[in-house]
Design a protein around this motif. Structure first.
Motif, short mmCIF file in Angstrom:
data_model
loop_
_atom_site.label_atom_id
_atom_site.label_comp_id
_atom_site.label_asym_id
_atom_site.label_seq_id
_atom_site.Cartn_x
_atom_site.Cartn_y
_atom_site.Cartn_z
N UNK A 40 0.63 -1.62 -0.01
CA UNK A 40 0.06 0.18 0.15
C UNK A 40 0.60 1.42 0.08
N UNK A 41 2.36 1.40 0.77
CA UNK A 41 2.43 2.49 0.90
C UNK A 41 2.93 2.76 -0.33
N UNK A 42 4.28 2.04 -1.32
CA UNK A 42 4.17 2.07 -3.07
C UNK A 42 2.77 2.73 -3.79
N UNK A 43 1.71 2.05 -3.67
CA UNK A 43 1.12 2.46 -4.33
C UNK A 43 0.78 4.05 -3.73
N UNK A 44 0.73 4.18 -2.87
CA UNK A 44 0.18 5.43 -2.51
C UNK A 44 1.08 6.22 -3.17
N UNK A 359 8.37 0.78 -4.29
CA UNK A 359 8.27 2.15 -5.03
C UNK A 359 9.60 3.30 -4.04
N UNK A 360 11.01 3.21 -4.88
CA UNK A 360 11.06 3.99 -3.42
C UNK A 360 11.17 5.54 -3.40
N UNK A 361 11.74 5.88 -2.95
CA UNK A 361 11.52 7.78 -2.65
C UNK A 361 11.79 8.73 -3.68
N UNK A 362 11.04 8.83 -4.15
CA UNK A 362 10.89 9.52 -5.79
C UNK A 362 11.94 11.33 -5.08
N UNK A 363 12.09 11.79 -6.23
CA UNK A 363 13.53 13.13 -6.50
C UNK A 363 12.75 13.96 -7.44
N UNK A 364 12.47 15.09 -7.20
CA UNK A 364 11.67 16.31 -8.10
C UNK A 364 12.89 16.53 -8.44
N UNK A 365 13.38 16.34 -9.76
CA UNK A 365 14.33 17.06 -10.28
C UNK A 365 14.26 18.16 -10.17
#
Length: 365
Positions: A40-44, A359-365
């Motif tokens: 669920x964490x990855x999906x969210x 899903x890993x932590x996203x990075x806003x370029x």
């Protein structure tokens, strides 16, 4: 005979995508024997990025990874675009791949049309683009190859393009994704059957333990391939990793020399393979069109077979199974050996698998 186009653009058909997303879980389970599992964490995390511009970067351990990513798109109720190898579009399924959002790239070349398409997609506000940054399949469930830098470089270029057009610096999120496979059921009988089939074909006496059986098969295959390329294998005391590295270097240098390519021993083997395959394609097209005369000094089929071998065994190393003798690692290695011994590009699935996606932590370029 019609000439194949240099580039296959995406022709996304939303209605077809939604229909395929409805049936994909059943088709994947029955035909590919895969079931998606995502926490669920990855999906969210992905749901939170639904209306954002996103570059999805999954690892690539198996041929079925694009199917897993399509299953993920269905779980989210979204359409993704996919960067895929040019060769995937040259058979009857090519138009279908385009309709679900895929487009081509010629690996090993500066594919200008593909680059332009990628930049165009990454400037769209809600684009979700899937690129496998390893540049190919590792065939190992627990190995990640070095990333090619192109995906993130193109993301920055797309942002720069927006700024030059007078827009504010756009948000563009890079999201790492892990795909890892686990078998549903006990696999000891499948491993035994695979070992027995290879032993019978190679004329190897059965050893006491499965790992010793695997090593005996691998030794026989390595020796046969060394002999095929006239590489001395008399010193059996040399570490396997040294023998494998020497064999790859010899094959690549020989093929580059035959095609009159500049040898590039410091580049990744995979990049050299793609350049060789592109050179074969160009040379074959020139011969078919009469631009150059055919030559008896090169064997296209042998070079292609050699490149198949390099890609098949690109990340293999001695100790992969011994370090953690799971069914997945055993069957990773056995499948590679079967591809070599039986000349099968896509062996049938060994059993039903859960494709675990995180899903890993996203990075806003």
């Amino acid at each position: 005979m019609a000439t194949a186009p240099d580039f296959y653009p995406p022709k996304l058909n939303q209605s077809l995508v939604r229909l395929c997303q409805m049936v994909a879980p059943w088709a994947a389970y029955l035909y590919y024997r895969i079931e998606l599992d995502i926490d669920y964490e990855s999906l969210n995390q992905l749901i939170a990025l639904r209306d954002r511009r996103v570059l999805l970067l999954p690892n690539h351990p198996a041929f079925q990874d694009p199917i897993v990513m399509f299953l993920l798109s269905g779980r989210l109720g979204q359409s993704f675009h996919y960067l895929a190898a040019y060769e995937q579009f040259q058979d009857i399924l090519g138009p279908f791949f385009q309709a679900v959002g895929a487009y081509s790239v010629r690996r090993g070349l500066a594919d200008r049309a593909s680059i332009a398409q990628t930049l165009d997609l990454l400037t769209q506000p809600t684009c979700h683009l899937v690129i496998f940054p390893e540049g190919g399949c590792s065939f190992q469930n627990d190995t990640v190859m070095p990333f090619r830098t192109g995906a993130v470089q193109l993301a920055f270029q797309a942002m720069n393009r927006s700024v030059k057009q007078g827009h504010p610096v756009p948000n563009l999120f890079v999201v790492p994704i892990s795909i890892k496979y686990r078998y549903f059921q006990p696999m000891s009988m499948v491993i035994h059957q695979s070992l027995s089939r290879l032993e019978a074909t190679l004329g190897i006496a059965k050893q006491a333990q499965n790992y010793e059986r695997l090593r005996a098969i691998a030794e026989k295959v390595l020796t046969q391939v060394e002999q095929e390329y006239d590489i001395c294998a008399s010193d059996r005391e040399r570490p396997w990793n040294d023998r494998i590295a020497a064999l790859k270097a010899c094959v690549l240098q020989t093929c580059e020399r035959q095609l009159r390519l500049q040898s590039a021993p410091y580049e990744p083997d995979r990049e050299r393979v793609y350049r060789i395959l592109n050179a074969i394609q160009v040379r074959t097209e020139q011969e078919e069109s009469g631009e150059t005369e055919g030559s008896s000094n090169w064997d296209e089929e042998l070079i292609r077979k050699s490149m198949f071998r390099i890609l098949n065994f690109d990340t293999i190393y001695d100790g992969y199974v011994a370090a953690d003798p799971t069914p997945e690692r055993f069957l990773d290695t056995l499948t590679r050996l079967e591809r070599e011994v039986f000349a099968i590009d896509h062996p049938a699935p060994k059993g039903h698998r859960i494709a675990q996606v995180k899903v890993g932590s996203s990075l806003n370029l």
